[in-house]
Every structure is written in C-alpha cells, then in structure tokens.
Design a protein around this motif. Sequence first.
Motif, PDB file in Angstrom:
ATOM      1  N   ASP A   1      43.270  59.615   6.575  1.00  0.00           N
ATOM      2  CA  ASP A   1      44.399  59.758   6.785  1.00  0.00           C
ATOM      3  C   ASP A   1      44.321  61.797   7.266  1.00  0.00           C
ATOM      4  OD1 ASP A   1      43.713  60.735   4.618  1.00  0.00           O
ATOM      5  OD2 ASP A   1      46.127  59.835   3.633  1.00  0.00           O
ATOM      6  N   ASP A   2      43.151  62.061   6.361  1.00  0.00           N
ATOM      7  CA  ASP A   2      42.962  64.004   6.528  1.00  0.00           C
ATOM      8  C   ASP A   2      41.873  64.133   7.829  1.00  0.00           C
ATOM      9  OD1 ASP A   2      40.673  66.428   6.427  1.00  0.00           O
ATOM     10  OD2 ASP A   2      42.132  66.220   4.211  1.00  0.00           O
ATOM     11  N   ALA A   3      42.951  65.035   8.706  1.00  0.00           N
ATOM     12  CA  ALA A   3      42.674  65.100  10.016  1.00  0.00           C
ATOM     13  C   ALA A   3      41.197  65.598  10.532  1.00  0.00           C
ATOM     14  CB  ALA A   3      43.752  66.209  10.252  1.00  0.00           C
ATOM     15  N   ARG A   4      40.478  66.128   9.143  1.00  0.00           N
ATOM     16  CA  ARG A   4      39.017  66.850   9.924  1.00  0.00           C
ATOM     17  C   ARG A   4      38.342  65.609   9.686  1.00  0.00           C
ATOM     18  NH1 ARG A   4      39.546  70.814   4.434  1.00  0.00           N
ATOM     19  NH2 ARG A   4      40.276  69.161   3.451  1.00  0.00           N
ATOM     20  N   ILE A   5      38.272  64.318   9.300  1.00  0.00           N
ATOM     21  CA  ILE A   5      37.254  63.448   9.453  1.00  0.00           C
ATOM     22  C   ILE A   5      37.665  63.153   9.876  1.00  0.00           C
ATOM     23  CG2 ILE A   5      36.921  61.452   7.887  1.00  0.00           C
ATOM     24  CD1 ILE A   5      35.738  64.425   5.985  1.00  0.00           C
ATOM     25  N   PRO A   6      38.874  62.187  10.615  1.00  0.00           N
ATOM     26  CA  PRO A   6      38.605  61.613  11.777  1.00  0.00           C
ATOM     27  C   PRO A   6      38.382  62.230  12.929  1.00  0.00           C
ATOM     28  CG  PRO A   6      40.930  61.344  10.502  1.00  0.00           C
ATOM     29  CD  PRO A   6      39.894  62.231   9.838  1.00  0.00           C
ATOM     30  N   LEU A   7      38.306  63.589  13.149  1.00  0.00           N
ATOM     31  CA  LEU A   7      38.374  64.494  14.339  1.00  0.00           C
ATOM     32  C   LEU A   7      36.793  64.213  14.345  1.00  0.00           C
ATOM     33  CD1 LEU A   7      39.269  66.123  16.423  1.00  0.00           C
ATOM     34  CD2 LEU A   7      39.223  68.334  14.838  1.00  0.00           C
TER      35      LEU A   7
ATOM     36  N   ASP B   1      41.512  60.470  -3.378  1.00  0.00           N
ATOM     37  CA  ASP B   1      43.551  59.737  -3.446  1.00  0.00           C
ATOM     38  C   ASP B   1      43.659  59.639  -4.700  1.00  0.00           C
ATOM     39  OD1 ASP B   1      42.706  59.076  -1.306  1.00  0.00           O
ATOM     40  OD2 ASP B   1      42.242  56.952  -1.692  1.00  0.00           O
ATOM     41  N   ASP B   2      42.147  60.368  -5.837  1.00  0.00           N
ATOM     42  CA  ASP B   2      42.625  60.322  -6.980  1.00  0.00           C
ATOM     43  C   ASP B   2      43.343  61.944  -7.175  1.00  0.00           C
ATOM     44  OD1 ASP B   2      42.821  60.949  -9.711  1.00  0.00           O
ATOM     45  OD2 ASP B   2      40.932  60.423 -10.095  1.00  0.00           O
ATOM     46  N   GLU B   3      44.782  61.680  -7.728  1.00  0.00           N
ATOM     47  CA  GLU B   3      45.761  63.314  -7.789  1.00  0.00           C
ATOM     48  C   GLU B   3      44.927  63.857  -9.167  1.00  0.00           C
ATOM     49  OE1 GLU B   3      49.678  62.470  -8.190  1.00  0.00           O
ATOM     50  OE2 GLU B   3      49.359  60.653  -6.895  1.00  0.00           O
ATOM     51  N   GLY B   4      44.237  63.662  -9.662  1.00  0.00           N
ATOM     52  CA  GLY B   4      43.552  64.203 -10.789  1.00  0.00           C
ATOM     53  C   GLY B   4      41.895  65.474  -9.799  1.00  0.00           C
TER      54      GLY B   4
ATOM     55  N   PRO C   1      39.898  68.301  -8.538  1.00  0.00           N
ATOM     56  CA  PRO C   1      40.550  69.402  -8.409  1.00  0.00           C
ATOM     57  C   PRO C   1      40.121  69.516  -6.858  1.00  0.00           C
ATOM     58  CG  PRO C   1      38.824  69.295 -10.302  1.00  0.00           C
ATOM     59  CD  PRO C   1      38.958  67.291  -9.383  1.00  0.00           C
ATOM     60  N   GLU C   2      40.722  70.203  -6.097  1.00  0.00           N
ATOM     61  CA  GLU C   2      41.245  70.705  -4.634  1.00  0.00           C
ATOM     62  C   GLU C   2      39.371  71.325  -4.419  1.00  0.00           C
ATOM     63  OE1 GLU C   2      42.802  70.556  -0.938  1.00  0.00           O
ATOM     64  OE2 GLU C   2      43.499  70.315  -2.665  1.00  0.00           O
ATOM     65  N   ILE C   3      39.138  71.814  -5.536  1.00  0.00           N
ATOM     66  CA  ILE C   3      37.340  72.380  -4.611  1.00  0.00           C
ATOM     67  C   ILE C   3      36.200  71.135  -4.429  1.00  0.00           C
ATOM     68  CG2 ILE C   3      36.299  72.734  -7.292  1.00  0.00           C
ATOM     69  CD1 ILE C   3      35.216  75.179  -6.067  1.00  0.00           C
ATOM     70  N   ILE C   4      36.849  70.518  -5.487  1.00  0.00           N
ATOM     71  CA  ILE C   4      36.101  68.789  -5.273  1.00  0.00           C
ATOM     72  C   ILE C   4      35.828  68.061  -4.024  1.00  0.00           C
ATOM     73  CG2 ILE C   4      35.593  66.414  -6.004  1.00  0.00           C
ATOM     74  CD1 ILE C   4      34.130  68.802  -7.442  1.00  0.00           C
ATOM     75  N   ARG C   5      37.549  67.809  -3.782  1.00  0.00           N
ATOM     76  CA  ARG C   5      37.748  67.167  -2.323  1.00  0.00           C
ATOM     77  C   ARG C   5      37.445  68.072  -1.343  1.00  0.00           C
ATOM     78  NH1 ARG C   5      42.990  64.232  -3.645  1.00  0.00           N
ATOM     79  NH2 ARG C   5      43.860  64.979  -5.591  1.00  0.00           N
TER      80      ARG C   5
ATOM     81  N   PHE D   1      33.762  58.052  -2.574  1.00  0.00           N
ATOM     82  CA  PHE D   1      34.372  58.884  -1.771  1.00  0.00           C
ATOM     83  C   PHE D   1      35.983  59.075  -1.801  1.00  0.00           C
ATOM     84  CE2 PHE D   1      30.210  61.279  -0.026  1.00  0.00           C
ATOM     85  CZ  PHE D   1      29.406  61.859  -0.977  1.00  0.00           C
ATOM     86  N   ARG D   2      35.937  57.724  -0.817  1.00  0.00           N
ATOM     87  CA  ARG D   2      37.738  58.224  -0.357  1.00  0.00           C
ATOM     88  C   ARG D   2      38.893  58.127  -1.748  1.00  0.00           C
ATOM     89  NH1 ARG D   2      41.693  59.122   3.181  1.00  0.00           N
ATOM     90  NH2 ARG D   2      42.491  59.345   1.904  1.00  0.00           N
TER      91      ARG D   2
END
Length: 72
Positions: free
Chosen positions: A51-57, A12-15, A17-21, A7-8
């Motif tokens: 580094d994405d605040a939602r997961i560490p929270l 991290d893959d710039e390619g 799509p945002e919906i998948i992220r 998942f990480r």
Amino acid sequence: MATLEAFRAVLDDEGTPEIIRNHIIDSLQYALRNHGQVFTAKEVEWLAAWDDARIPLAASHELKKRAPARAS
C-alpha cells in the motif's frame, strides 16, 4: 520471502519509528531498482501490491523489465 514478511510486519507496527520505516522503504526501493534480479517473481508481485506507493512503483518497474523474458 520470510525477510520481506518481517519487513512488512515492522512497517505495519504502529510503534515502529518513522526513521526505521523510511530506511526499510528506501532499502527495498534501492534493491528493486538496482538489483531486482535477486527477487523471485512471486516476491516482486507481492511487493507490487503493497500500500505504500514507493514500493509498488519500483516493483512494477521490475516486473516490466521481466515481461520480455516471459514472452520468449
């Protein structure tokens, strides 16, 4: 741990799509908040450092729930 690492890599893959992220983030948040016991302590600590605040929270919340169990 291998699934979380995959998942990480997708996040991290710039390619990617945002919906998948967003689906990955939402799924991990849901799992941590509602089924956090399925993760090992090592996995939760690793997720808490993302580094994405939602997961560490969500991971930090799970770690706090486990803290009383460690003190016993």
